[in-house]
Design a protein around this motif. Structure first.
Motif, PDB file in Angstrom:
ATOM      1  N   ARG A 420     -12.528  15.222  -3.716  1.00  0.00           N
ATOM      2  CA  ARG A 420     -12.936  15.493  -2.336  1.00  0.00           C
ATOM      3  C   ARG A 420     -11.889  15.052  -1.319  1.00  0.00           C
ATOM      4  O   ARG A 420     -11.739  15.663  -0.265  1.00  0.00           O
ATOM      5  N   TYR A 421     -11.194  13.971  -1.619  1.00  0.00           N
ATOM      6  CA  TYR A 421     -10.244  13.435  -0.642  1.00  0.00           C
ATOM      7  C   TYR A 421      -8.946  12.983  -1.295  1.00  0.00           C
ATOM      8  O   TYR A 421      -8.954  12.494  -2.423  1.00  0.00           O
ATOM      9  N   ARG A 422      -7.869  13.135  -0.538  1.00  0.00           N
ATOM     10  CA  ARG A 422      -6.598  12.482  -0.875  1.00  0.00           C
ATOM     11  C   ARG A 422      -6.447  11.354   0.141  1.00  0.00           C
ATOM     12  O   ARG A 422      -6.674  11.565   1.337  1.00  0.00           O
ATOM     13  N   LEU A 423      -6.095  10.186  -0.321  1.00  0.00           N
ATOM     14  CA  LEU A 423      -6.054   9.027   0.582  1.00  0.00           C
ATOM     15  C   LEU A 423      -4.603   8.665   0.906  1.00  0.00           C
ATOM     16  O   LEU A 423      -3.806   8.470  -0.021  1.00  0.00           O
ATOM     17  N   HIS A 424      -4.296   8.612   2.184  1.00  0.00           N
ATOM     18  CA  HIS A 424      -2.926   8.284   2.604  1.00  0.00           C
ATOM     19  C   HIS A 424      -2.908   6.911   3.256  1.00  0.00           C
ATOM     20  O   HIS A 424      -3.762   6.615   4.100  1.00  0.00           O
ATOM     21  N   LEU A 425      -1.895   6.124   2.897  1.00  0.00           N
ATOM     22  CA  LEU A 425      -1.766   4.805   3.503  1.00  0.00           C
ATOM     23  C   LEU A 425      -1.420   4.961   4.979  1.00  0.00           C
ATOM     24  O   LEU A 425      -0.521   5.728   5.322  1.00  0.00           O
ATOM     25  N   VAL A 426      -2.134   4.264   5.844  1.00  0.00           N
ATOM     26  CA  VAL A 426      -1.803   4.306   7.265  1.00  0.00           C
ATOM     27  C   VAL A 426      -0.521   3.496   7.472  1.00  0.00           C
ATOM     28  O   VAL A 426      -0.463   2.333   7.060  1.00  0.00           O
ATOM     29  N   PRO A 427       0.527   4.120   8.050  1.00  0.00           N
ATOM     30  CA  PRO A 427       1.798   3.397   8.168  1.00  0.00           C
ATOM     31  C   PRO A 427       1.673   2.201   9.110  1.00  0.00           C
ATOM     32  O   PRO A 427       0.745   2.130   9.921  1.00  0.00           O
ATOM     33  N   GLY A 428       2.603   1.265   8.969  1.00  0.00           N
ATOM     34  CA  GLY A 428       2.674   0.140   9.901  1.00  0.00           C
ATOM     35  C   GLY A 428       1.864  -1.055   9.469  1.00  0.00           C
ATOM     36  O   GLY A 428       1.867  -2.077  10.143  1.00  0.00           O
ATOM     37  N   GLN A 429       1.147  -0.979   8.368  1.00  0.00           N
ATOM     38  CA  GLN A 429       0.397  -2.164   7.931  1.00  0.00           C
ATOM     39  C   GLN A 429       1.158  -2.833   6.787  1.00  0.00           C
ATOM     40  O   GLN A 429       1.827  -2.178   5.981  1.00  0.00           O
ATOM     41  N   GLU A 430       1.036  -4.135   6.734  1.00  0.00           N
ATOM     42  CA  GLU A 430       1.692  -4.863   5.653  1.00  0.00           C
ATOM     43  C   GLU A 430       0.704  -4.986   4.492  1.00  0.00           C
ATOM     44  O   GLU A 430      -0.389  -5.544   4.669  1.00  0.00           O
ATOM     45  N   VAL A 431       1.060  -4.407   3.358  1.00  0.00           N
ATOM     46  CA  VAL A 431       0.166  -4.525   2.200  1.00  0.00           C
ATOM     47  C   VAL A 431       0.660  -5.699   1.356  1.00  0.00           C
ATOM     48  O   VAL A 431       1.733  -5.646   0.769  1.00  0.00           O
ATOM     49  N   LYS A 432      -0.139  -6.757   1.365  1.00  0.00           N
ATOM     50  CA  LYS A 432       0.279  -7.987   0.688  1.00  0.00           C
ATOM     51  C   LYS A 432      -0.756  -8.347  -0.360  1.00  0.00           C
ATOM     52  O   LYS A 432      -1.955  -8.172  -0.130  1.00  0.00           O
ATOM     53  N   MET A 433      -0.292  -8.854  -1.486  1.00  0.00           N
ATOM     54  CA  MET A 433      -1.252  -9.245  -2.515  1.00  0.00           C
ATOM     55  C   MET A 433      -1.792 -10.637  -2.213  1.00  0.00           C
ATOM     56  O   MET A 433      -1.016 -11.559  -1.977  1.00  0.00           O
ATOM     57  N   ALA A 434      -3.109 -10.763  -2.252  1.00  0.00           N
ATOM     58  CA  ALA A 434      -3.723 -12.091  -2.135  1.00  0.00           C
ATOM     59  C   ALA A 434      -4.147 -12.499  -3.534  1.00  0.00           C
ATOM     60  O   ALA A 434      -5.016 -11.857  -4.135  1.00  0.00           O
ATOM     61  N   MET A 435      -3.495 -13.535  -4.050  1.00  0.00           N
ATOM     62  CA  MET A 435      -3.814 -13.962  -5.418  1.00  0.00           C
ATOM     63  C   MET A 435      -4.804 -15.095  -5.351  1.00  0.00           C
ATOM     64  O   MET A 435      -4.444 -16.271  -5.334  1.00  0.00           O
ATOM     65  N   GLN A 436      -6.049 -14.716  -5.268  1.00  0.00           N
ATOM     66  CA  GLN A 436      -7.091 -15.733  -5.234  1.00  0.00           C
ATOM     67  C   GLN A 436      -7.818 -15.658  -6.567  1.00  0.00           C
ATOM     68  O   GLN A 436      -7.170 -15.479  -7.585  1.00  0.00           O
ATOM     69  N   ILE A 437      -9.165 -15.759  -6.550  1.00  0.00           N
ATOM     70  CA  ILE A 437      -9.838 -15.664  -7.850  1.00  0.00           C
ATOM     71  C   ILE A 437      -9.506 -14.302  -8.450  1.00  0.00           C
ATOM     72  O   ILE A 437      -9.252 -14.163  -9.629  1.00  0.00           O
ATOM     73  N   THR A 438      -9.499 -13.277  -7.597  1.00  0.00           N
ATOM     74  CA  THR A 438      -9.039 -11.963  -8.059  1.00  0.00           C
ATOM     75  C   THR A 438      -7.863 -11.537  -7.182  1.00  0.00           C
ATOM     76  O   THR A 438      -7.605 -12.149  -6.136  1.00  0.00           O
ATOM     77  N   LEU A 439      -7.198 -10.483  -7.614  1.00  0.00           N
ATOM     78  CA  LEU A 439      -6.018  -9.985  -6.896  1.00  0.00           C
ATOM     79  C   LEU A 439      -6.454  -8.865  -5.954  1.00  0.00           C
ATOM     80  O   LEU A 439      -6.842  -7.782  -6.412  1.00  0.00           O
ATOM     81  N   SER A 440      -6.408  -9.141  -4.653  1.00  0.00           N
ATOM     82  CA  SER A 440      -6.860  -8.123  -3.701  1.00  0.00           C
ATOM     83  C   SER A 440      -5.799  -7.943  -2.616  1.00  0.00           C
ATOM     84  O   SER A 440      -4.923  -8.802  -2.460  1.00  0.00           O
ATOM     85  N   PRO A 441      -5.857  -6.840  -1.854  1.00  0.00           N
ATOM     86  CA  PRO A 441      -4.930  -6.738  -0.728  1.00  0.00           C
ATOM     87  C   PRO A 441      -5.343  -7.736   0.348  1.00  0.00           C
ATOM     88  O   PRO A 441      -6.523  -7.811   0.709  1.00  0.00           O
ATOM     89  N   ALA A 442      -4.376  -8.520   0.844  1.00  0.00           N
ATOM     90  CA  ALA A 442      -4.705  -9.647   1.720  1.00  0.00           C
ATOM     91  C   ALA A 442      -5.421  -9.216   3.000  1.00  0.00           C
ATOM     92  O   ALA A 442      -6.294  -9.924   3.490  1.00  0.00           O
ATOM     93  N   ASN A 443      -5.051  -8.060   3.538  1.00  0.00           N
ATOM     94  CA  ASN A 443      -5.630  -7.670   4.831  1.00  0.00           C
ATOM     95  C   ASN A 443      -6.417  -6.374   4.745  1.00  0.00           C
ATOM     96  O   ASN A 443      -6.406  -5.577   5.671  1.00  0.00           O
ATOM     97  N   GLY A 444      -7.061  -6.133   3.645  1.00  0.00           N
ATOM     98  CA  GLY A 444      -7.751  -4.862   3.464  1.00  0.00           C
ATOM     99  C   GLY A 444      -6.726  -3.755   3.235  1.00  0.00           C
ATOM    100  O   GLY A 444      -5.533  -4.022   3.013  1.00  0.00           O
TER     101      GLY A 444
END
Ligand code: HEM
Length: 479
Positions: A420-444
Motif C-alpha cells: 500500500r505504501y512506500r516509506l521515504h525518510l524525511v530529510p534533515g533528521q538525524e537517525v541515531k541508534m539508541a542502544m538501551q534494552i533494545t536497539l531503537s532509533p533515538a528520536n523516532g
C-alpha cells in the motif's frame, strides 16, 4: 592459559566510559581489533566478549548449565517481571518453559495471523497519502495492540483507563527506569525516594492492578474450575499442566504475562522500524520487495497461506535484524565455576558477553557487513552462515520463545504495508541508534507515505493469487 587480548581501559573505571558512550560501536571495534575472544574490565568486573560462533555455542548450549544470567539483569528486570521466563534460572526456568512452550506451538500461533493483519489494516486506515508519520511510534502501537489481543484478548486502544494501554504505559516507564539503571551499572534500593523509584512504584502498582484483574476475571469465568480457552496465550498458560498435574499459580501467571507483554512488542516494533529505514536507504533492495508483494497479493491482505510465497519479504526482515538486532546484546552470562571455552579459561564469577550487534557486523561472517543485502538470506546462502554467528533470537535453552510469533508477525505486517505504501525518510533528521534494552532509533523515525495502491478488501475483488515465487534479481547495493 593466558588471558585474551583486549582494551586496557582506565585505572579504576576500566572500559566503562567508552562502553557507556557508544556501547555497540565500542564492542564492534574491539571485536574487529582483538578477534575471537576479547577481555575487558569494567570497574571491578571481568568480561569476556565472544565473537566466535563455536565459543558462543559452548556458552549458550553445551555448557549453558555452568552460567547464569548476570545479577544486574535480575536486579533490574525482576522488579517488574518477577520470576518469569526472562528472569528465572535452573529447574524453575525449565518448568516454566515447559509449561509455556505449548502456547507458542506453530499451530497455536498461526491462529493469530488474522489479528496481526487486521490491526495493521486499522493502522493503514489512519494513514493518509503524503502524510509524514513517526513510523517508530506507529510500529510500537501496532505491535502493542497485537500482543495485547493475542496475549490476553484485550483491545489496546490508547484511551486512558484501558487496561492494555495502562499496562503499555507502565512497561515504557519500566523500560525507561531500567535503561537508567543499566547505564549506571547498578540498582538503587527501591525505598530510596528518587524520581526513578517513584515512577517505577506508580507504574508497578498500575501494572499489577491490571494484570491481577485480568487473571482474576479469567478465574471467575471458569466453569467447575475449568478455565475456558479464549484462544489467547493466557488461556494456554492457565490450561498448561506439568507432568505431575500441577499448573501455574496466579503469581506465576502474573509474572509470565508481564514478561510476555514486555518482551513481545518492542523488539518486533524495532525490527519493523529499522526495516523501513533500511529499505528507504537502499532502493535496490526495496524494489524486489514491492515486486513480490504486488505479484503475490495483488492488493489483497496477506494470509498465512501467502507467507511461503513471500520469501523476499522475510529475507528483508532477517537482514534488518542482522544490521539492527533489536536484542543488540544478550544478557551477560556469569560463570558459576571455572569454565574453559575453546582456548579460553573463564574464571568463576566473570562474565561472558555476546553482542549480536558486533557479531553480525564482522566481515568474516558477513562480507561488506555495513551493506544492507537481503539476498544474504536466500535459503541456499542462509545455510552457509554459521549457526551461532547470527543470533537475533539468542540460542540454546533460553532462545526466544516468541521467535516464530515475531517472524510471522513482522512478515505479515511488512507485506500488508508494503503493497500500500512506500516509506521515504524525511530529510534533515538525524537517525541515531539508541542502544538501551533494545536497539531503537533515538528520536523516532519520521517518514513520508507515498501511496502505491488502494486496498482490495475482499478476496473476490482480487486477481487470482500468484502461486509461484518471484525470482530474485541481483540487488544493486547502495550505501
Ligand atoms: C523481533 C522480535 C524479537 C526479538 C529480536 C527477540 C529476541 C530475544 C532474545 C535475543 C532472547 C534471548 C535473550 C538472552 O538469551 O539473553 C529472547 C528471549 C525471550 N523472548 Fe524474545 N524476541 C522477540 C520477540 C519476542 C516475542 C514476540 C515474545 C513473546 C510474545 C518474546 C518473548 C521472549 C521471552 C519470554 C524470552 C525469554 C526466554 C527464556 O529465557 O526462556 N520475544 N528474545
Amino acid at each position: 592459559m593466558t588471558r585474551p587480548p583486549g582494551p586496557k581501559g582506565q585505572f579504576l573505571l576500566g572500559s566503562l566510559l567508552p562502553f557507556a558512550r557508544d556501547p555497540g560501536n565500542f564492542l564492534l571495534e574491539i571485536a574487529r581489533q582483538y578477534g575471537d575472544v576479547v577481555y575487558m574490565r569494567v570497574l571491578h568486573n571481568h568480561y569476556y566478549l565472544l565473537n566466535n560462533p563455536d565459543d558462543i555455542r559452548e556458552v549458550l548450549v553445551n555448557q549453558a548449565d555452568k552460567f547464569r544470567k548476570s545479577q544486574l539483569d535480575y536486579d533490574i528486570l525482576s522488579r517488574f517481571l518477577g520470576n518469569g521466563l526472562l528472569t528465572s534460572e535452573g529447574s524453575h526456568h525449565r518448568r516454566q518453559r515447559r509449561l509455556a512452550q505449548p502456547a507458542f506451538h506453530s499451530k497455536r500461533i498461526q491462529a493469530y495471523g488474522e489479528t496481526m493483519v487486521a490491526y495493521t489494516e486499522n493502522l493503514l486506515a489512519e494513514w493518509q497519502d503524503a502524510q509524514v508519520r513517526d513510523v517508530a511510534a506507529d510500529m510500537m502501537r501496532l505491535t502493542m495492540q497485537i500482543v495485547s489481543k493475542t496475549l490476553f484478548d484485550a483491545d489496546a486502544v490508547t484511551s486512558k483507563g484501558n487496561a492494555a494501554a495502562t499496562i503499555g504505559e507502565a512497561i515504557h516507564t519500566f523500560q525507561d527506569v531500567s535503561n537508567h539503571a543499566y547505564l549506571r551499572g547498578f540498582t538503587l534500593p527501591a525505598w530510596l525516594p528518587t524520581q526513578d523509584n517513584r515512577r517505577a512504584k506508580t507504574a508497578l502498582a498500575h501494572y499489577n492492578h491490571h494484570l491481577e484483574q485480568i487473571i482474576a476475571q479469567r478465574r471467575a469465568a471458569s466453569v467447575n474450575g475449568e478455565v475456558a480457552d479464549k484462544g489467547d496465550l493466557l488461556s494456554m498458560l492457565m490450561l498448561a499442566q506439568d507432568e505431575d498435574g500441577s499448573a501455574m499459580s496466579d503469581q506465576q501467571l502474573r509474572d509470565e504475562v508481564a514478561t510476555l507483554f514486555a518482551a513481545g512488542h518492542e523488539t518486533t516494533s524495532n525490527a519493523l522500524t529499522w526495516a523501513w529505514y533500511a529499505l528507504s536507504q537502499t532502493p535496490g533492495a526495496a524494489a524486489p520487495l514491492y515486486d513480490e508483494v504486488d505479484t503475490v497479493l495483488r492488493g489483497r491482505a496477506p494470509t498465512l497461506a501467502d507467507l511461503p510465497n513471500l520469501p523476499y519479504t522475510l529475507m528483508v526482515i532477517k537482514e534488518t535484524m542482522r544490521l539492527y538486532p533489536p536484542a543488540w546484546i544478550l544478557s551477560a552470562r556469569t560463570a558459576q565455576e571455572d569454565v574453559t571455552i575453546g582456548q579460553t579459561a573463564i574464571p568463576k564469577g566473570s562474565h561472558v558477553t555476546i553482542a549480536p550487534y558486533a557479531l553480525h557486523r564482522l566481515p568474516k561472517y558477513f562480507p561488506d557487513p555495513e551493506q544492507f543485502r537481503p539476498e544474504r538470506f536466500t535459503p541456499e546462502r542462509e545455510k552457509l552462515i554459521p549457526k551461532y554467528g547470527y543470533l537475533p533470537f539468542g540460542g540454546g535453552p533460553r532462545v526466544c520463545i516468541g521467535n516464530s510469533f515475531a517472524l510471522m508477525e513482522a512478515h505479515l505486517i511488512m507485506a500488508t504495508i508494503a503493497q500500500r505504501y512506500r516509506l521515504h525518510l524525511v530529510p534533515g533528521q538525524e537517525v541515531k541508534m539508541a542502544m538501551q534494552i533494545t536497539l531503537s532509533p533515538a528520536n523516532g523515525l519520521k517518514m513520508r507515505l507515498e501511496p502505491r495502491r488502494k486496498a482490495t478488501h475482499s478476496l473476490d475483488e482480487a486477481d487470482p493469487i500468484a502461486i509461484s515465487s518471484p525470482q530474485f534479481h541481483a540487488v544493486p547495493i547502495s550505501a
